[in-house]
Design a protein around this motif. Sequence first.
Motif, PDB file in Angstrom:
ATOM      1  N   UNK A  93       0.835  -1.209   0.000  1.00 21.01           N
ATOM      2  CA  UNK A  93       0.000   0.000   0.000  1.00 21.01           C
ATOM      3  C   UNK A  93       0.869   1.259   0.000  1.00 21.01           C
ATOM      4  N   UNK A  94       1.975   1.199   0.786  1.00 21.78           N
ATOM      5  CA  UNK A  94       2.885   2.351   0.812  1.00 21.78           C
ATOM      6  C   UNK A  94       3.502   2.583  -0.569  1.00 21.78           C
ATOM      7  N   UNK A  95       3.862   1.480  -1.217  1.00 21.99           N
ATOM      8  CA  UNK A  95       4.454   1.571  -2.554  1.00 21.99           C
ATOM      9  C   UNK A  95       3.450   2.167  -3.546  1.00 21.99           C
ATOM     10  N   UNK A  96       2.196   1.701  -3.449  1.00 22.95           N
ATOM     11  CA  UNK A  96       1.163   2.216  -4.359  1.00 22.95           C
ATOM     12  C   UNK A  96       0.966   3.715  -4.141  1.00 22.95           C
ATOM     13  N   UNK A  97       0.979   4.148  -2.860  1.00 23.34           N
ATOM     14  CA  UNK A  97       0.801   5.578  -2.566  1.00 23.34           C
ATOM     15  C   UNK A  97       1.987   6.373  -3.104  1.00 23.34           C
ATOM     16  N   UNK A  98       3.201   5.826  -2.930  1.00 27.72           N
ATOM     17  CA  UNK A  98       4.404   6.510  -3.429  1.00 27.72           C
ATOM     18  C   UNK A  98       4.363   6.616  -4.949  1.00 27.72           C
ATOM     19  N   UNK A  99       3.910   5.543  -5.594  1.00 21.54           N
ATOM     20  CA  UNK A  99       3.799   5.564  -7.061  1.00 21.54           C
ATOM     21  C   UNK A  99       2.805   6.610  -7.521  1.00 21.54           C
ATOM     22  N   UNK A 100       1.717   6.740  -6.769  1.00 17.56           N
ATOM     23  CA  UNK A 100       0.712   7.735  -7.126  1.00 17.56           C
ATOM     24  C   UNK A 100       1.295   9.138  -6.997  1.00 17.56           C
ATOM     25  N   UNK A 101       2.064   9.360  -5.912  1.00 19.09           N
ATOM     26  CA  UNK A 101       2.697  10.680  -5.736  1.00 19.09           C
ATOM     27  C   UNK A 101       3.673  10.962  -6.876  1.00 19.09           C
ATOM     28  N   UNK A 102       4.431   9.941  -7.258  1.00 20.78           N
ATOM     29  CA  UNK A 102       5.385  10.102  -8.361  1.00 20.78           C
ATOM     30  C   UNK A 102       4.675  10.405  -9.674  1.00 20.78           C
ATOM     31  N   UNK A 103       3.563   9.693  -9.903  1.00 20.51           N
ATOM     32  CA  UNK A 103       2.809   9.911 -11.142  1.00 20.51           C
ATOM     33  C   UNK A 103       2.294  11.345 -11.186  1.00 20.51           C
ATOM     34  N   UNK A 104       1.837  11.846 -10.025  1.00 22.72           N
ATOM     35  CA  UNK A 104       1.358  13.232  -9.969  1.00 22.72           C
ATOM     36  C   UNK A 104       2.501  14.191 -10.269  1.00 22.72           C
ATOM     37  N   UNK A 105       3.658  13.948  -9.638  1.00 25.93           N
ATOM     38  CA  UNK A 105       4.827  14.808  -9.869  1.00 25.93           C
ATOM     39  C   UNK A 105       5.230  14.794 -11.344  1.00 25.93           C
ATOM     40  N   UNK A 106       5.176  13.611 -11.942  1.00 28.79           N
ATOM     41  CA  UNK A 106       5.643  13.476 -13.328  1.00 28.79           C
ATOM     42  C   UNK A 106       4.688  14.110 -14.336  1.00 28.79           C
ATOM     43  N   UNK A 107       3.442  14.332 -13.917  1.00 25.82           N
ATOM     44  CA  UNK A 107       2.455  14.839 -14.878  1.00 25.82           C
ATOM     45  C   UNK A 107       2.058  16.289 -14.605  1.00 25.82           C
ATOM     46  N   UNK A 108       2.594  16.886 -13.539  1.00 24.68           N
ATOM     47  CA  UNK A 108       2.105  18.196 -13.097  1.00 24.68           C
ATOM     48  C   UNK A 108       3.215  19.235 -13.122  1.00 24.68           C
ATOM     49  N   UNK A 109       2.823  20.479 -13.415  1.00 28.89           N
ATOM     50  CA  UNK A 109       3.724  21.610 -13.264  1.00 28.89           C
ATOM     51  C   UNK A 109       3.636  22.050 -11.805  1.00 28.89           C
ATOM     52  N   UNK A 110       4.749  22.022 -11.093  1.00 25.22           N
ATOM     53  CA  UNK A 110       4.679  22.191  -9.638  1.00 25.22           C
ATOM     54  C   UNK A 110       4.233  23.596  -9.239  1.00 25.22           C
ATOM     55  N   UNK A 111       4.563  24.607 -10.032  1.00 24.80           N
ATOM     56  CA  UNK A 111       4.194  25.987  -9.671  1.00 24.80           C
ATOM     57  C   UNK A 111       2.682  26.200  -9.784  1.00 24.80           C
ATOM     58  N   UNK A 112       2.118  25.819 -10.905  1.00 28.76           N
ATOM     59  CA  UNK A 112       0.706  26.163 -11.175  1.00 28.76           C
ATOM     60  C   UNK A 112      -0.250  25.004 -10.893  1.00 28.76           C
ATOM     61  N   UNK A 113       0.267  23.814 -10.631  1.00 28.52           N
ATOM     62  CA  UNK A 113      -0.530  22.601 -10.431  1.00 28.52           C
ATOM     63  C   UNK A 113      -1.346  22.229 -11.679  1.00 28.52           C
ATOM     64  N   UNK A 114      -1.018  22.817 -12.816  1.00 30.23           N
ATOM     65  CA  UNK A 114      -1.609  22.357 -14.085  1.00 30.23           C
ATOM     66  C   UNK A 114      -0.842  21.116 -14.539  1.00 30.23           C
TER      67      UNK A 114
END
Length: 302
Positions: free
Chosen positions: A126-147
Amino acid sequence: MARIFIVDDVEDNIKLLWYNLEDDGHEVASATSGQGCIELAPDFLPDVILLDMMMPGMSGIETLQALKAIPSVENVPVIMVSADDSDDSIIDALDIGAHDFISKPFIYPVLEARVRSAVRLKQSQEELAAANERLATLASTDSLTRCFNRRHFFELSNVEFAKAKRHTRPLSVIMLDADKFKAINDNYGHAMGDEALKRIADVCRECLRETDILARLGGEEFAICCPETTCEGATHMAERIRQTLEKAVVEYDGQSISFTLSLGVTAIEDGDSAFDQLINRADQLLYQAKTKSRNCVVSSPH
Ligand SMILES: [Mg+2]
């Protein structure tokens, strides 16, 4: 302490295990048949299932197969409890996805240790799945604008483009860019520039629908892919974005600024065979808006 679901057709077997597991601080639920397990386990959401192999009606193997087809419990580790450790069905069970097996009669502390091991596995998964989800968000998002970022925008938009082509549905693209953005950075500093970019994203989000795809393509340039939207509809949206941003005041460190946007809008046309064509067209229209007067929307086809 874990949530443990026991499945056994002999009630005395359940009772014995139940008392021991409860004594060790676990929370326990049970069923006396495979069918009962399929019905009750998804509500109980156990950390581990102890599943008897030999049951009348639905066997342990059949129950295991059914559990693996239920999304809410498919990843719950299942420990098969077998009266015969030479049983070929143990191999089947492990192949289907059982986590472990234990033979009857078992030594309780060994069973309890295996339960704990299974719980640890589930937690780390479950921890791994949550970490993967966070990584996927980071990889798909612009950190400044959250777009979304450029890469993810094209991934999603290409899919929408293909859908629109297949079903002959409308699809539009808005490209927008802050006017004289360099002057904001030069005169007020990059922190003010960042606030301005965040405001552009917020204003766009205010004017969009859930299905629209908003991205920062780079610098002060943004794009919006609008599925199921005609050029006329997207032009209205672009105009609303332009007007809302024009009225906005961006504040940072005691200073405040206002600025404007130029926007280009286009929609899918019969000859289009790739999403890039829409982006290129919207980009040219945005350029026209810039050279025309800035702070305006240029769209085509009208
Ligand atoms: Mg049995």
